[in-house]
Scaffold this active site. Structure first.
Site, PDB file in Angstrom:
ATOM      1  N   LYS A  27       0.831  -1.204   0.000  1.00 50.77           N
ATOM      2  CA  LYS A  27       0.000   0.000   0.000  1.00 50.77           C
ATOM      3  C   LYS A  27       0.865   1.253   0.000  1.00 50.77           C
ATOM      4  O   LYS A  27       0.670   2.172  -0.807  1.00 50.77           O
ATOM      5  CB  LYS A  27      -0.924  -0.028   1.226  1.00 50.77           C
ATOM      6  CG  LYS A  27      -1.925   1.125   1.247  1.00 50.77           C
ATOM      7  CD  LYS A  27      -2.617   1.260   2.609  1.00 50.77           C
ATOM      8  CE  LYS A  27      -3.479   0.075   2.952  1.00 50.77           C
ATOM      9  NZ  LYS A  27      -4.880   0.231   2.491  1.00 50.77           N
ATOM     10  N   ARG A  97      -3.113   2.799   8.965  1.00 50.92           N
ATOM     11  CA  ARG A  97      -3.419   1.501   8.353  1.00 50.92           C
ATOM     12  C   ARG A  97      -2.166   0.662   8.236  1.00 50.92           C
ATOM     13  O   ARG A  97      -1.080   1.172   8.038  1.00 50.92           O
ATOM     14  CB  ARG A  97      -3.938   1.691   6.917  1.00 50.92           C
ATOM     15  CG  ARG A  97      -5.280   2.317   6.793  1.00 50.92           C
ATOM     16  CD  ARG A  97      -5.536   2.609   5.305  1.00 50.92           C
ATOM     17  NE  ARG A  97      -6.636   3.523   5.099  1.00 50.92           N
ATOM     18  CZ  ARG A  97      -7.890   3.115   4.873  1.00 50.92           C
ATOM     19  NH1 ARG A  97      -8.170   1.835   4.799  1.00 50.92           N
ATOM     20  NH2 ARG A  97      -8.844   4.001   4.704  1.00 50.92           N
ATOM     21  N   GLY A 106      -7.633  -7.653   5.175  1.00 45.29           N
ATOM     22  CA  GLY A 106      -8.530  -7.621   6.324  1.00 45.29           C
ATOM     23  C   GLY A 106      -8.028  -8.309   7.567  1.00 45.29           C
ATOM     24  O   GLY A 106      -8.755  -8.445   8.545  1.00 45.29           O
ATOM     25  N   MET A 108      -5.258  -7.507   9.382  1.00 43.59           N
ATOM     26  CA  MET A 108      -4.628  -6.638  10.379  1.00 43.59           C
ATOM     27  C   MET A 108      -5.546  -5.451  10.676  1.00 43.59           C
ATOM     28  O   MET A 108      -6.645  -5.349  10.138  1.00 43.59           O
ATOM     29  CB  MET A 108      -3.260  -6.203   9.882  1.00 43.59           C
ATOM     30  CG  MET A 108      -2.263  -7.365   9.940  1.00 43.59           C
ATOM     31  SD  MET A 108      -0.626  -6.869   9.456  1.00 43.59           S
ATOM     32  CE  MET A 108      -0.853  -6.554   7.728  1.00 43.59           C
ATOM     33  N   ARG A 347      -3.477  -1.428  -6.581  1.00 45.92           N
ATOM     34  CA  ARG A 347      -2.681  -2.666  -6.525  1.00 45.92           C
ATOM     35  C   ARG A 347      -3.079  -3.524  -7.727  1.00 45.92           C
ATOM     36  O   ARG A 347      -4.125  -3.292  -8.351  1.00 45.92           O
ATOM     37  CB  ARG A 347      -2.939  -3.424  -5.222  1.00 45.92           C
ATOM     38  CG  ARG A 347      -4.383  -3.803  -5.043  1.00 45.92           C
ATOM     39  CD  ARG A 347      -4.622  -4.458  -3.695  1.00 45.92           C
ATOM     40  NE  ARG A 347      -6.051  -4.718  -3.519  1.00 45.92           N
ATOM     41  CZ  ARG A 347      -6.595  -5.118  -2.390  1.00 45.92           C
ATOM     42  NH1 ARG A 347      -5.849  -5.295  -1.319  1.00 45.92           N
ATOM     43  NH2 ARG A 347      -7.897  -5.329  -2.300  1.00 45.92           N
ATOM     44  N   HIS A 469      -4.472 -42.914  -6.037  1.00 42.74           N
ATOM     45  CA  HIS A 469      -4.707 -43.593  -7.310  1.00 42.74           C
ATOM     46  C   HIS A 469      -5.828 -42.912  -8.082  1.00 42.74           C
ATOM     47  O   HIS A 469      -5.719 -42.624  -9.275  1.00 42.74           O
ATOM     48  CB  HIS A 469      -5.046 -45.062  -7.046  1.00 42.74           C
ATOM     49  CG  HIS A 469      -5.378 -45.831  -8.288  1.00 42.74           C
ATOM     50  ND1 HIS A 469      -6.676 -45.992  -8.724  1.00 42.74           N
ATOM     51  CD2 HIS A 469      -4.580 -46.428  -9.197  1.00 42.74           C
ATOM     52  CE1 HIS A 469      -6.658 -46.697  -9.850  1.00 42.74           C
ATOM     53  NE2 HIS A 469      -5.397 -46.974 -10.158  1.00 42.74           N
ATOM     54  N   ARG A 591       2.528 -46.492 -19.122  1.00 36.08           N
ATOM     55  CA  ARG A 591       2.529 -47.559 -18.105  1.00 36.08           C
ATOM     56  C   ARG A 591       1.939 -48.812 -18.738  1.00 36.08           C
ATOM     57  O   ARG A 591       0.732 -48.893 -18.935  1.00 36.08           O
ATOM     58  CB  ARG A 591       1.667 -47.156 -16.908  1.00 36.08           C
ATOM     59  CG  ARG A 591       2.130 -45.905 -16.171  1.00 36.08           C
ATOM     60  CD  ARG A 591       1.172 -45.642 -14.993  1.00 36.08           C
ATOM     61  NE  ARG A 591       1.567 -44.465 -14.220  1.00 36.08           N
ATOM     62  CZ  ARG A 591       1.093 -43.237 -14.434  1.00 36.08           C
ATOM     63  NH1 ARG A 591       0.227 -43.019 -15.407  1.00 36.08           N
ATOM     64  NH2 ARG A 591       1.487 -42.235 -13.677  1.00 36.08           N
ATOM     65  N   ARG A 647       7.426 -47.822 -20.127  1.00 35.21           N
ATOM     66  CA  ARG A 647       7.986 -48.433 -18.917  1.00 35.21           C
ATOM     67  C   ARG A 647       7.612 -49.905 -18.888  1.00 35.21           C
ATOM     68  O   ARG A 647       6.448 -50.258 -19.106  1.00 35.21           O
ATOM     69  CB  ARG A 647       7.426 -47.736 -17.675  1.00 35.21           C
ATOM     70  CG  ARG A 647       7.943 -48.313 -16.378  1.00 35.21           C
ATOM     71  CD  ARG A 647       7.471 -47.529 -15.178  1.00 35.21           C
ATOM     72  NE  ARG A 647       6.062 -47.750 -14.905  1.00 35.21           N
ATOM     73  CZ  ARG A 647       5.377 -47.110 -13.963  1.00 35.21           C
ATOM     74  NH1 ARG A 647       5.971 -46.185 -13.244  1.00 35.21           N
ATOM     75  NH2 ARG A 647       4.105 -47.360 -13.769  1.00 35.21           N
ATOM     76  N   GLU A 774      13.902 -43.556  -9.210  1.00 34.48           N
ATOM     77  CA  GLU A 774      12.751 -43.450  -8.305  1.00 34.48           C
ATOM     78  C   GLU A 774      13.009 -44.036  -6.929  1.00 34.48           C
ATOM     79  O   GLU A 774      12.110 -44.087  -6.104  1.00 34.48           O
ATOM     80  CB  GLU A 774      11.502 -44.059  -8.935  1.00 34.48           C
ATOM     81  CG  GLU A 774      11.673 -45.486  -9.430  1.00 34.48           C
ATOM     82  CD  GLU A 774      10.408 -46.028 -10.123  1.00 34.48           C
ATOM     83  OE1 GLU A 774       9.317 -45.514  -9.878  1.00 34.48           O
ATOM     84  OE2 GLU A 774      10.551 -46.983 -10.906  1.00 34.48           O
ATOM     85  N   SER A 793      14.680 -40.912 -16.207  1.00 34.09           N
ATOM     86  CA  SER A 793      13.405 -40.238 -16.015  1.00 34.09           C
ATOM     87  C   SER A 793      13.091 -40.301 -14.530  1.00 34.09           C
ATOM     88  O   SER A 793      13.037 -41.381 -13.941  1.00 34.09           O
ATOM     89  CB  SER A 793      12.320 -40.936 -16.832  1.00 34.09           C
ATOM     90  OG  SER A 793      11.074 -40.307 -16.608  1.00 34.09           O
ATOM     91  N   GLY A 795      11.088 -40.610 -11.437  1.00 31.64           N
ATOM     92  CA  GLY A 795       9.774 -41.015 -10.944  1.00 31.64           C
ATOM     93  C   GLY A 795       9.627 -40.397  -9.571  1.00 31.64           C
ATOM     94  O   GLY A 795       9.904 -41.030  -8.562  1.00 31.64           O
ATOM     95  N   THR A 796       9.220 -39.134  -9.566  1.00 35.79           N
ATOM     96  CA  THR A 796       9.265 -38.392  -8.295  1.00 35.79           C
ATOM     97  C   THR A 796       8.190 -38.822  -7.308  1.00 35.79           C
ATOM     98  O   THR A 796       8.300 -38.505  -6.135  1.00 35.79           O
ATOM     99  CB  THR A 796       9.173 -36.881  -8.556  1.00 35.79           C
ATOM    100  OG1 THR A 796       8.154 -36.639  -9.525  1.00 35.79           O
ATOM    101  CG2 THR A 796      10.492 -36.353  -9.069  1.00 35.79           C
ATOM    102  N   ASP A 798       7.473 -42.058  -6.429  1.00 37.70           N
ATOM    103  CA  ASP A 798       8.133 -43.057  -5.590  1.00 37.70           C
ATOM    104  C   ASP A 798       9.390 -42.495  -4.943  1.00 37.70           C
ATOM    105  O   ASP A 798       9.726 -42.851  -3.820  1.00 37.70           O
ATOM    106  CB  ASP A 798       8.473 -44.303  -6.421  1.00 37.70           C
ATOM    107  CG  ASP A 798       7.245 -45.174  -6.613  1.00 37.70           C
ATOM    108  OD1 ASP A 798       6.144 -44.730  -6.230  1.00 37.70           O
ATOM    109  OD2 ASP A 798       7.371 -46.284  -7.146  1.00 37.70           O
ATOM    110  N   CYS A 860       8.752 -37.867 -14.989  1.00 41.58           N
ATOM    111  CA  CYS A 860       7.446 -38.379 -15.362  1.00 41.58           C
ATOM    112  C   CYS A 860       6.554 -38.601 -14.158  1.00 41.58           C
ATOM    113  O   CYS A 860       5.475 -39.149 -14.268  1.00 41.58           O
ATOM    114  CB  CYS A 860       7.577 -39.663 -16.171  1.00 41.58           C
ATOM    115  SG  CYS A 860       8.303 -41.007 -15.222  1.00 41.58           S
ATOM    116  N   TYR A 880      12.984 -32.592 -20.398  1.00 38.65           N
ATOM    117  CA  TYR A 880      11.537 -32.494 -20.553  1.00 38.65           C
ATOM    118  C   TYR A 880      10.823 -32.780 -19.239  1.00 38.65           C
ATOM    119  O   TYR A 880      11.407 -33.341 -18.318  1.00 38.65           O
ATOM    120  CB  TYR A 880      11.042 -33.455 -21.640  1.00 38.65           C
ATOM    121  CG  TYR A 880      11.203 -34.924 -21.288  1.00 38.65           C
ATOM    122  CD1 TYR A 880      10.258 -35.583 -20.501  1.00 38.65           C
ATOM    123  CD2 TYR A 880      12.308 -35.648 -21.728  1.00 38.65           C
ATOM    124  CE1 TYR A 880      10.407 -36.915 -20.164  1.00 38.65           C
ATOM    125  CE2 TYR A 880      12.467 -36.983 -21.390  1.00 38.65           C
ATOM    126  CZ  TYR A 880      11.520 -37.609 -20.605  1.00 38.65           C
ATOM    127  OH  TYR A 880      11.665 -38.922 -20.255  1.00 38.65           O
TER     128      TYR A 880
END
Lengths: 947, 947
Positions: A27, A97, A106, A108, A347, A469, A591, A647, A774, A793, A795-796, A798, A860, A880
């Protein structure tokens, strides 16, 4: 020299500017900026966030010298506004303010009309020529001061504000309903009564001294940074607690000084549609709080043109100045005091996804911003709105008002869907087969439910999180999906779903809003997404579709700006086709196990699992071979020259066997063995922790014939489709590898079968063999694995489960408590945990590339479609990201933003180094291309035409 | 200059020596060494392993120049032996034997009597004066040559050797049973028949040219390095495939030249007891193969003193020379040819654990070796033999001969136990309660079985590996334990255990040999370990116990040599006392959950789990508090001033709830709620992957009242015991931490409760708060966690499971295949996977110490008792290892060996650096103390009296 603690603004000049948001809050920085722009801003000053830190750290003592700076700023205000603080004749009144670097709307505290006392109120009455106004202002000030500064505001909403109670009594005694029914003398009485109440409750007198009022109010506003509401809001929105707030002391202006006064809010463009017109609303003869309170209905801003044409013209002029200056849609507050317009705040304005895209495209075409700037301003997640069917807003509002909201779960798959509810996957298939629109409701879903999920218009589950899942498969299928509706209870025997006392029977209509997570009883009408219709070629974009046109344009810009390629996770030819329509440049994860749930495939798959020996397995696999080959061929055709990462079999085998006695008996009958044998095999395959069990490459190592069959199906399909002049590019990926040797064993089979098939078919296709990363060990052994693997690749999903030791599906018990306790900033299954999982990824990338400089690395896991995670992938220089088809537009935009942010970082680093060189008296080096991150993979393949 | 490929030995001088084991193989190096020692070794030469590499890599071509070197060595042999190769008068005959750097007993090929042909056989007959002997030798040579060099040896043992068939026919025709029944002319006939058979089967003639024989035999021996048996053996024993074998060509000597000839094997000390006397056996008028074949019973070596006193004296003299020279017990082969002793081989002798310790202690006292050398020579695992009850060897042998062997499983808990078999943990308790000795047989065990396991003399399970629950708890309790007996099948309803067709009913006697994994029907008598009796003060060491004395002495030396401290994993006061008796310097892991299974504790624990809210949980916890406090007090008293590391509640709560309807009904009745409620709660707590679920610190974060109760019990006990003038040193450990914040939340509770209790008790006790490092993320965030945690303890069981993504209990399906496929060198749950898990440990140690230089780091996973893992902990500079009490002696010795190996590495590094300095012409720096590994933690606490 001591740093400055007070920044003045007024009369066309300001000490600060908008770049000083951290110090002055949003502000304060924008009030200074508007002042510098020559806009009519009431004079005032900002006390910095630095003071807030010191004040809070030193238990409420102000830093030395602040009093002098405040006094000097007050003198400047007095001069500018032609009034004096505490003056009995022309009193200067101020608002105090909060204003933090990040908006906490709102949360504070604020004190208005400060400077009034028994003496100055008379001056205000004289100056305004309106005694009732003056005493009303005084009444409001005493109440606000009592509440905020003296602490009489009740802690909970159930308790009544003591001042409101007195006000209520006064109105009751006088027999009026509205505040406006009270006369000046009533208000005088109220002021006296309020002051008595303060003395009675606090034992302290209301301070008549304006200076005392001012300092106490400043302290109260600083303290409000740590009030429980503000803390809760920060926690909820991931705002750091150490930012602190600035305090803005601004001369009061009044919109309630008669019919030539007004107050309002406006946007420089329509925040719902993005249309480039002044949009907003106002109230005549009112204060800002009246607009907020909603007791009177504000009028659309267009009417101001008629009622106060000069002010409207001035507002239009200011709209132009702001848009040209900020080059962004602004949200402003204004007050008209006796015909004179004052700007109280500006703003960046919030907007819908539709508006965001329109504004981004329009502003580029208006020459206000560059494409790059424009891209950075659209929240990728908001693109979802373009792809989903929507409920009619009014219809849904009516349904909820009628008490039909059954539950609220997690908004796992956005969009809107209505249908008849069923509780079994087979029913979903059967009902959909006879033309019904169905919603599949399950306690939780499993791979066996996939065909039912595909047949349903929407999916709702009682258990599971954003990456359960149901959520995962739902998103990949583009289904409307609400998960984790703990308030629902499904009773299978009676085919009923309960929500509290309400029972929904099989076949009853249910509506799901996957964008909000709402589950509603009954049928709420939906309409399809226009963009989706065009993309999937269900209708032509022909002329009528400006919406599609803007979306497509933004996507083209994003594609031009990004470095990361985007791929889709898709397991079937139709999914692959959808993915291409959404701009997929390849498949990052196919898969193969999902194929085994297709018609006619689960049977041989079970036969394979139930086989006594390798010979029996081979017989069953021989039946699967042609089916899987056909699926691969379909996918290769759909993807054309784009790479397809397949895979090999990954899930634990028990997932393919039934659990219930009836299903077991059926399978046994089909396989010609006893149900006991089927049950025994299922028991033998049962594992305490299947996530860490016999799955991934472990299957292919123990049963090499499975890998052989899959390799044969894949290479035969590749050769067949290549014979149709399609430049197929299979990339085969070995799951759950932890050591080089595991990879080698599987890669040897894949490469051997490839050669066999190439010989048989008299044709070679280029292919790569790589691995999932993974489990943590794979990341730690990346150098060794990369010697043999041609790509990685991540496998984040797992990798997150194993690195943190946290089961995605079981974490529901405690993850809410974990987020609340700020243990993880974000759900690590939604956004990559940079310090843990991210560090493993960095090790894998760096060490993998040390062994194989041209190692292709992608991701992936579900994180591949999450913008903050995509930004991290850009930082790591991955090749990628791959995500579910419906998240591709989000990923494309997020990738563009990440690339632009990377360039920005590079530019800033360069500037810093130039500045350093300049300080040392050297000439900056000749400009080269913006440096790339070490080892970042460039896109070598041309991007197929997008959108 | 080309490297030498042939090393000659003979006539008191040798080109090689024992340090050249890698190049000459063990046999060749020791033949050279013995020659240099002046011992009577037949002359010969060794072709190096380098030649083997070249030969195998180049498909059977010999390196250039080898022929010349071999020819030269042959001439030297001829000279030394006074005979000529291929000479018709005095033919030199040779053996061609393999000899790898590591022993592969009997896996590779050998050709004896080489050099014989139709002409030289007559010369041999003349020279020996024994025609039958000459033709017998020739017959054996042709057979061996045909088998080994010409490939007639059958691939499988089922097939009959063609030469044996002919021999068998010849004996049958002549009507004699033994070879000795054949006369010279019979043997002449056999030689001819053998040659014919060779020609018939291979189409090639037996070569009469000794040179041709020699070169073909050398090639065959080299090739035998890669025969299937050798490969299998290497795989089984973890021997690298690239070592290669050397070939030894040695002049033949004969023990079958009459009654003044003999052949035998001997040890320089008794390999069973370690007694320092010549030990062995011999056969007169026999060849080495006769001793091996077992057709004649050899005589004890003592009889040689009477039969051939000169040779016996010579052997005693040589025993002395070898022991003084090698300073190690030797295993020798010798032949006496017509009264003259020849040494054919010497190598370090294998021995029992008892012998190993006795020899180690005796040799130090004899001044042969230093304590340090001695310590390095005892396999820590062999110390197990000192602690376990044993079966009478003859008794067991008889039982097995009588067909009573039921199954063979994994030897998870060494020792011997006989008892009546029961199939329920409660029965084990009940039967033991009335004085029966019981064996508890279960399909697998769970925490509910713990009391039954404690009551049993031995435990046998059908499922599970070396680190299954049964193995883990069994070892910790010091129980005899055999796991993974897949051949057994337990039928609970009929209370019967089946092994094939044999049924064992409840109450039948069963005997377990936990050292070998044998499960035997019936009662085999056992006797207790003497050392154990003394350690546990069941009897005094008084005089009679030389065994105990030696063991104690070795332990004292080990304690003086080691740097690592050793602690025990113990959960109960009696276990703590045992641990102290075994030399524990503290408790490294006290699992508080085990306490909850004690009498009267499971009830309130279940009540806590079944509670509806925090209030209900608190009520139940209040009942547990005094019980847990009493356990802690008992442990503190037992441990005295030694540190005690207590882990807060760790396992998933469902482990405390029953699964079976009957047990559920009981629990419900006890808790005063419906069985449905109990079952529902159990279902709600059910998890797909409990290993990664709601457990560890997650419990204490969601239910802080649990941590509060545990902290209160612990600190109250600590204060109470401190009041008894015991310097208690609790160290509290938070499990499954992944982030700093998780630790902070739990540590805050622990420290707050500590202060509360200290105030209440008017007494402070020093304590530490630290964390387990058992998920990869904790290792990766070590720097941040160490800012708050005062110590780390590696929970390598879970760290292995999560880093590799491998469930310990589920891995049985594929881990055997994994070890076979050489994916892991050793079971990663037995020995730390250095490249994966070990790398995480290194990161945690280095980065943890960067944040807190005095961070105490230990290990409490099962690996803490595994010697190779202990060596790794020494390399990392950990402060301590912790293991089950019965593995403490092993850990103490392994720690000493690791420290000595570390010193050795440091000395070698210093020598290398001196050598480098010398080459550069600088003086080596003044000697300092051997450098320690960077940051290795020194023992600051005095070690309490050991053994």
């Amino acid at each position: 020299m001591k740093p400055r603690t007070v920044y003045f603004f007024g009369n066309g000049r300001a000490d600060g500017d908008r770049r000083m948001r951290d110090l002055l809050g949003g502000k304060g920085a924008n009030l200074a900026e508007m002042t510098n722009l020559g806009l009519p801003v009431p004079s005032g000053f900002t006390i910095t966030t630095e003071v807030c830190h010191l004040f809070l750290a030193r238990a409420g003592r102000y830093p030395k010298g602040l009093d002098k700076e405040v006094a000097a700023a007050m003198r400047c205000m007095e001069e500018t506004m032609g009034a004096r603080f505490g003056d009995g004749d022309r009193p200067l009144l101020v608002s105090v303010r909060s204003g933090a670097p990040v908006s906490l709307p709102g949360m504070m505290d604020t004190v208005l009309n400060l400077g009034l006392n028994d003496r100055t109120v008379e001056g205000l009455a004289r100056a305004s020529g309106n005694g009732r106004f003056a005493w009303d202002s005084y009444r409001r000030f005493v109440q606000m001061y009592g509440d905020v500064v003296m602490g009489l505001k009740p802690a909970s909403k159930e308790e009544v504000d003591p001042f409101e109670a007195i006000l209520h009594r006064a109105k009751a005694e006088k027999g009026v309903a509205e505040d406006t029914g009270l006369a000046e003398k009533d208000l005088r009485g109220l002021v006296a009564a309020f002051k008595e109440e303060i003395a009675r409750r606090t034992g302290k007198r209301f301070p008549e001294d304006p200076e005392e009022q001012l300092w106490n109010a400043i302290g109260a506003v600083f303290r409000s940074w740590n009030n429980p509401r503000a803390i809760a809001y920060r926690r909820l929105n991931g705002i750091r607690g150490d930012l602190g707030t600035a305090v803005n002391v601004v001369a009061m202006v009044y919109g309630n000084l008669g019919e030539d006064s007004a107050t309002g809010v406006a946007f420089t463009r329509d925040p719902a549609t993005g249309e480039p017109v002044l949009y907003g609303e106002y109230l005549r003869n009112a204060q800002g709080e009246d607009v907020v309170a909603g007791t009177r209905t504000p009028r659309p801003i267009a009417e101001l043109r008629r009622e106060m044409p000069a002010c409207h013209a001035e507002l239009e002029r200011i709209r132009g100045i702001l848009e040209r200056h900020y080059r962004e849609m602004q949200d402003v507050e204004f007050t008209i005091q006796q015909g004179r317009l004052w700007m109280l705040q500006c703003r960046t304005g919030k907007r819908t996804g539709f508006a965001a895209v329109r504004i981004a495209v329009d502003m580029v075409e208006e020459g206000l911003v560059t494409k790059e700037e424009s891209l950075a301003r659209v929240d990728p997640e908001s693109l979802n709105q373009y792809l989903r069917p929507v409920f009619d807003v009014e219809e849904k509002r009516k349904a909820i008002a009628a008490g039909k909201l059954l539950a609220k779960g997690l908004n796992a798959g956005p969009g809107a869907a209505s249908g008849k509810v069923v509780f079994h996957a087979e029913d979903a298939e059967a009902w959909a087969g006879r033309g019904e629109t169905v919603i599949l409701a399950r306690t939780e879903t499993s791979p066996e439910d996939i065909r039912g999920m595909a047949a349903a218009a929407g999916i709702v589950t009682v258990r599971g999180g954003m990456t359960s899942h149901a959520a995962l498969v739902g998103r990949q299928m583009g289904k409307v999906c609400v998960v984790g509706c703990g308030a629902l209870e499904i009773d299978l025997p009676s085919r009923t779903m309960r929500a509290g006392t309400r029972a929904i029977r099989e076949g009853d209509w249910v509506s799901l809003d996957g964008t909000t997570g709402e589950v509603i009883a009954g049928k709420v009408e939906t309409r399809p997404s226009e963009v989706l219709e065009v993309l999937l070629e269900r209708c032509r974009p022909a002329g009528r579709s400006e919406t599609y046109g803007r979306f497509a344009k933004l996507m083209r810009w994003a594609d031009a700006a990004r470095r990361l390629r985007v791929r889709a996770n898709a397991d079937q030819p139709d999914q692959a086709a959808t993915a291409v329509a959404f701009g997929a440049e390849g498949i990052g994860l196919c898969r193969t196990e999902h194929m085994f749930f297709g018609p006619g495939k689960i049977g041989p798959m079970r036969e394979m699992i139930l086989a006594e020996d390798a010979e029996g397995r081979r017989r069953a696999l021989a039946k699967l071979l042609p089916l899987q080959r056909a699926d691969f061929a379909g996918i290769f055709r759909a993807m054309g020259p784009r790479p397809v990462t397949v895979r090999t079999l990954d899930p634990p085998l028990h997932e393919f066997l039934p659990n219930e006695p009836k299903a077991i008996a059926e399978v046994a009958a089909e396989a010609g063995i006893t149900p006991e044998r089927v049950a025994a095999r299922a028991r033998a395959l049962h594992e305490g922790n299947p996530m860490l069990g016999f799955r991934g490459c472990r299957l292919g190592i123990v049963f090499p014939e499975i890998t052989e069959m899959q390799a044969r199906a894949l290479f035969e399909a590749a050769c067949d489709v290549a014979a149709e002049k399609v430049a197929v590019r299979p990339e085969i990926m070995v799951p759950l590898v932890g050591t080089r040797r595991e990879f080698d064993l599987q890669a040897a089979i894949l490469r051997r079968v490839a050669e066999e098939v190439f010989r048989e078919k008299g044709r070679r296709v280029p292919y790569l063999v790589g691995t999932m990363i993974e489990v943590p060990r794979a990341a730690l052994a990346a150098a060794s694995i990369a010697e043999a693997a041609e790509f990685f690749s991540f496998g984040t999903n797992d990798l997150t489960q194993t690195a943190i030791g946290l089961s995605r599906d079981d974490a529901g018990t405690f993850l809410p408590r974990y987020v609340e306790a700020e243990i993880y900033e974000r759900d690590p299954f939604v956004s990559i945990d940079r310090d843990g999982v991210g560090r493993l990824m960095r090790i894998a990338v760096e060490e993998g590339r040390s062994a194989r400089p041209d190692l292709k690395v992608g991701i992936c896991g579900e994180h591949g479609g999450d913008p903050p995670s995509i930004a991290f992938c850009e930082e790591l220089g991955l090749a990628y990201v791959s995500c579910s088809p419906f998240r591709l537009p989000i990923a494309r935009l997020a990738a563009a933003q990440a690339a632009l942010a990377g360039k920005g970082r590079a530019r800033r680093a360069e500037a810093a180094s130039d500045a350093k060189a300049a300080r040392k008296g050297r000439r900056p080096k000749a400009r080269r291309r913006a440096p790339r991150r070490a080892g970042a993979q460039r896109r070598k393949e041309p991007i197929p035409a997008g959108t």
